[in-house]
Structures are given as C-alpha cells and as structure tokens.
Design an enzyme around this catalytic site. Structure first.
Site, PDB file in Angstrom:
ATOM      1  N   PRO A 116     -52.286 -33.931  36.445  1.00 41.11           N
ATOM      2  CA  PRO A 116     -51.381 -32.820  36.123  1.00 41.11           C
ATOM      3  C   PRO A 116     -52.010 -31.735  35.260  1.00 41.11           C
ATOM      4  O   PRO A 116     -52.768 -32.023  34.330  1.00 41.11           O
ATOM      5  CB  PRO A 116     -50.219 -33.497  35.377  1.00 41.11           C
ATOM      6  CG  PRO A 116     -50.744 -34.814  34.948  1.00 41.11           C
ATOM      7  CD  PRO A 116     -51.772 -35.219  35.963  1.00 41.11           C
ATOM      8  N   ASN A 117     -51.674 -30.517  35.616  1.00 40.78           N
ATOM      9  CA  ASN A 117     -52.056 -29.291  34.894  1.00 40.78           C
ATOM     10  C   ASN A 117     -53.525 -28.899  35.075  1.00 40.78           C
ATOM     11  O   ASN A 117     -53.940 -27.832  34.638  1.00 40.78           O
ATOM     12  CB  ASN A 117     -51.712 -29.403  33.396  1.00 40.78           C
ATOM     13  CG  ASN A 117     -50.234 -29.643  33.172  1.00 40.78           C
ATOM     14  OD1 ASN A 117     -49.416 -28.872  33.666  1.00 40.78           O
ATOM     15  ND2 ASN A 117     -49.876 -30.711  32.477  1.00 40.78           N
TER      16      ASN A 117
ATOM     17  N   ARG B 182     -55.691 -22.341  31.645  1.00 44.27           N
ATOM     18  CA  ARG B 182     -54.937 -23.197  30.726  1.00 44.27           C
ATOM     19  C   ARG B 182     -55.727 -23.421  29.439  1.00 44.27           C
ATOM     20  O   ARG B 182     -56.846 -23.947  29.479  1.00 44.27           O
ATOM     21  CB  ARG B 182     -54.735 -24.536  31.433  1.00 44.27           C
ATOM     22  CG  ARG B 182     -54.167 -25.613  30.578  1.00 44.27           C
ATOM     23  CD  ARG B 182     -54.363 -26.978  31.229  1.00 44.27           C
ATOM     24  NE  ARG B 182     -53.731 -27.996  30.426  1.00 44.27           N
ATOM     25  CZ  ARG B 182     -53.979 -29.285  30.532  1.00 44.27           C
ATOM     26  NH1 ARG B 182     -54.851 -29.729  31.410  1.00 44.27           N
ATOM     27  NH2 ARG B 182     -53.363 -30.136  29.758  1.00 44.27           N
TER      28      ARG B 182
ATOM     29  N   TYR C  50     -60.202 -26.130  27.216  1.00 40.62           N
ATOM     30  CA  TYR C  50     -60.707 -26.554  28.520  1.00 40.62           C
ATOM     31  C   TYR C  50     -61.699 -25.583  29.165  1.00 40.62           C
ATOM     32  O   TYR C  50     -62.171 -25.841  30.277  1.00 40.62           O
ATOM     33  CB  TYR C  50     -59.524 -26.794  29.475  1.00 40.62           C
ATOM     34  CG  TYR C  50     -58.572 -27.870  28.964  1.00 40.62           C
ATOM     35  CD1 TYR C  50     -58.982 -29.193  28.873  1.00 40.62           C
ATOM     36  CD2 TYR C  50     -57.281 -27.547  28.538  1.00 40.62           C
ATOM     37  CE1 TYR C  50     -58.129 -30.181  28.392  1.00 40.62           C
ATOM     38  CE2 TYR C  50     -56.416 -28.528  28.055  1.00 40.62           C
ATOM     39  CZ  TYR C  50     -56.848 -29.842  27.984  1.00 40.62           C
ATOM     40  OH  TYR C  50     -56.010 -30.814  27.504  1.00 40.62           O
TER      41      TYR C  50
ATOM     42  N   ASN D  19     -59.842 -37.692  36.459  1.00 44.10           N
ATOM     43  CA  ASN D  19     -59.241 -37.127  35.254  1.00 44.10           C
ATOM     44  C   ASN D  19     -57.727 -37.173  35.460  1.00 44.10           C
ATOM     45  O   ASN D  19     -57.169 -36.350  36.186  1.00 44.10           O
ATOM     46  CB  ASN D  19     -59.712 -35.692  35.025  1.00 44.10           C
ATOM     47  CG  ASN D  19     -59.224 -35.134  33.700  1.00 44.10           C
ATOM     48  OD1 ASN D  19     -58.327 -35.693  33.060  1.00 44.10           O
ATOM     49  ND2 ASN D  19     -59.808 -34.028  33.263  1.00 44.10           N
TER      50      ASN D  19
ATOM     51  N   ALA E  96     -52.605 -35.949  31.338  1.00 43.71           N
ATOM     52  CA  ALA E  96     -51.715 -36.606  30.375  1.00 43.71           C
ATOM     53  C   ALA E  96     -51.246 -37.987  30.843  1.00 43.71           C
ATOM     54  O   ALA E  96     -50.865 -38.821  30.014  1.00 43.71           O
ATOM     55  CB  ALA E  96     -50.520 -35.710  30.092  1.00 43.71           C
TER      56      ALA E  96
ATOM     57  N   GLU F  67     -63.375 -42.807  34.498  1.00 44.57           N
ATOM     58  CA  GLU F  67     -62.386 -41.944  33.828  1.00 44.57           C
ATOM     59  C   GLU F  67     -63.121 -40.796  33.148  1.00 44.57           C
ATOM     60  O   GLU F  67     -64.109 -41.018  32.449  1.00 44.57           O
ATOM     61  CB  GLU F  67     -61.641 -42.786  32.778  1.00 44.57           C
ATOM     62  CG  GLU F  67     -60.671 -41.984  31.918  1.00 44.57           C
ATOM     63  CD  GLU F  67     -60.018 -42.844  30.825  1.00 44.57           C
ATOM     64  OE1 GLU F  67     -60.145 -44.087  30.858  1.00 44.57           O
ATOM     65  OE2 GLU F  67     -59.396 -42.246  29.936  1.00 44.57           O
TER      66      GLU F  67
ATOM     67  N   HIS G 166     -62.684 -36.956  30.903  1.00 42.75           N
ATOM     68  CA  HIS G 166     -61.894 -35.936  30.217  1.00 42.75           C
ATOM     69  C   HIS G 166     -62.816 -34.790  29.842  1.00 42.75           C
ATOM     70  O   HIS G 166     -63.957 -35.017  29.410  1.00 42.75           O
ATOM     71  CB  HIS G 166     -61.221 -36.504  28.965  1.00 42.75           C
ATOM     72  CG  HIS G 166     -60.319 -37.644  29.290  1.00 42.75           C
ATOM     73  ND1 HIS G 166     -59.094 -37.464  29.877  1.00 42.75           N
ATOM     74  CD2 HIS G 166     -60.502 -38.985  29.180  1.00 42.75           C
ATOM     75  CE1 HIS G 166     -58.547 -38.638  30.098  1.00 42.75           C
ATOM     76  NE2 HIS G 166     -59.380 -39.581  29.693  1.00 42.75           N
TER      77      HIS G 166
ATOM     78  N   ARG H  76     -58.689 -35.156  19.055  1.00 47.12           N
ATOM     79  CA  ARG H  76     -57.429 -34.430  19.206  1.00 47.12           C
ATOM     80  C   ARG H  76     -56.254 -35.259  18.652  1.00 47.12           C
ATOM     81  O   ARG H  76     -56.464 -36.162  17.863  1.00 47.12           O
ATOM     82  CB  ARG H  76     -57.259 -34.050  20.684  1.00 47.12           C
ATOM     83  CG  ARG H  76     -58.425 -33.171  21.180  1.00 47.12           C
ATOM     84  CD  ARG H  76     -58.254 -32.759  22.619  1.00 47.12           C
ATOM     85  NE  ARG H  76     -57.073 -31.934  22.793  1.00 47.12           N
ATOM     86  CZ  ARG H  76     -56.542 -31.642  23.994  1.00 47.12           C
ATOM     87  NH1 ARG H  76     -57.112 -32.108  25.094  1.00 47.12           N
ATOM     88  NH2 ARG H  76     -55.467 -30.890  24.086  1.00 47.12           N
TER      89      ARG H  76
HETATM   90  C1  DQA Z   1     -57.576 -34.165  29.503  1.00 44.60           C
HETATM   91  C2  DQA Z   1     -57.084 -34.689  28.149  1.00 44.60           C
HETATM   92  C3  DQA Z   1     -55.625 -35.105  28.214  1.00 44.60           C
HETATM   93  O1  DQA Z   1     -55.194 -35.576  26.952  1.00 44.60           O
HETATM   94  C4  DQA Z   1     -54.759 -33.916  28.609  1.00 44.60           C
HETATM   95  O2  DQA Z   1     -53.416 -34.315  28.737  1.00 44.60           O
HETATM   96  C5  DQA Z   1     -55.247 -33.244  29.844  1.00 44.60           C
HETATM   97  C6  DQA Z   1     -56.680 -33.037  30.023  1.00 44.60           C
HETATM   98  C7  DQA Z   1     -59.008 -33.618  29.431  1.00 44.60           C
HETATM   99  O3  DQA Z   1     -59.610 -33.457  30.483  1.00 44.60           O
HETATM  100  O4  DQA Z   1     -59.522 -33.335  28.344  1.00 44.60           O
HETATM  101  O5  DQA Z   1     -54.461 -32.771  30.657  1.00 44.60           O
HETATM  102  O6  DQA Z   1     -57.554 -35.233  30.427  1.00 44.60           O
END
Ligand code: DQA
Length: 138
Positions: A9-10, A17, A22, A71, A74, A95, A97, A104
C-alpha cells in the site's frame, strides 16, 4: 532466473509521497534501471493497495518463481495473513523497506512478516530493492 518485486500500500505514490522519507524518484523509472542492470533476470512487478491482492499474487507465483522482493508497506506491521502467505509458498521472500524503519516511530519497529522471510533489508532508499535482488541471486 525470474523474480517478482511486490509492493504494498501507498508505494504506487513513490516519488510524490513524503519525498523526505522515500525520495523523489518514481518506481517505474527505478524499475527500468533495475531491468537494464540485470538483463539476464526476468523481473516482474506488481503493486497493490489491498492486502488480499498481495496474498493472491504470492499464491499465483509463489511455487514457480525463483524469489520475491517484498515491500509490504504498512501491512508489514500488522498482517498475520501476509506472514501465513509467505510461509505457504516455496519461493524465498526478501523483505525490503526503503526507509530505516528502526529509526522511525516505535510501531514500525516490529514486522509481522520478517520471521517468515529469508532476510530483511531496510534503510538504503530504493537501493534496498537492488540489494535484495543481489541476495536472491547469491
Ligand atoms: C516502508 C516502511 C513502512 O513502515 C511504511 O508503512 C511504508 C513504507 C518503507 O519502504 O520504508 O509504507 O515499508
């Protein structure tokens, strides 16, 4: 070798964003660079804002593909269903990020999926995806 980059998501909004967290580069542009860098790899890409869409994709490719760079956004911090999906398939999942989640908010420090993944890479910006590919190739 065929791998899937799976974004949750996102992450469709990368580049727009929260650029301070990011970065300002869109994922399509970065994906083009990755594909150019690894011409011998088949790099598939899928993004969904929906938990079930991510699970369906893992089920679809998870028994035939050589690895998944995931990735989960959230959902990383909440989803038992994604942990179960990763456990259910045979392909190794790394995994990733973009941000260093450990620098954070405390709720980002715990991952529900790390225990089911082969390994975790975080904090290197978009380069986290390349590092995960290197890990899968090795
Ligand atoms: C993320 C870190 C997550 O906590 C966050 O909700 C994201 C992006 C990252 O790539 O740093 O959406 O996965």
């Amino acid at each position: 070798m065929r791998i899937l980059i799976l974004n949750g998501p996102n992450l469709n909004l990368l580049g727009r964003r929260e650029p301070g967290v990011y970065g300002s580069r869109g994922f399509d542009d970065y994906l083009q660079e990755l594909r150019g860098r690894y011409p011998s790899l088949e790099i598939d890409y899928y993004q969904s804002n929906i938990e079930g869409g991510l699970i369906d994709k893992l089920h679809e490719v998870g028994f035939t593909i050589d690895g998944v760079v995931f990735n989960a956004g959230a959902y990383t911090h909440t989803s038992v269903a994604l942990q179960d999906a990763i456990r259910a398939i045979t392909a190794p999942v790394v995994e990733v990020h973009i941000s260093n989640v450990h620098q954070r908010e405390p709720f980002r420090h715990h991952s529900m999926i790390s225990c089911a993944c082969k390994g975790v890479i975080c904090g290197f910006g978009l380069d986290s995806y390349r590092l995960a590919i290197e890990a899968l190739m090795a």
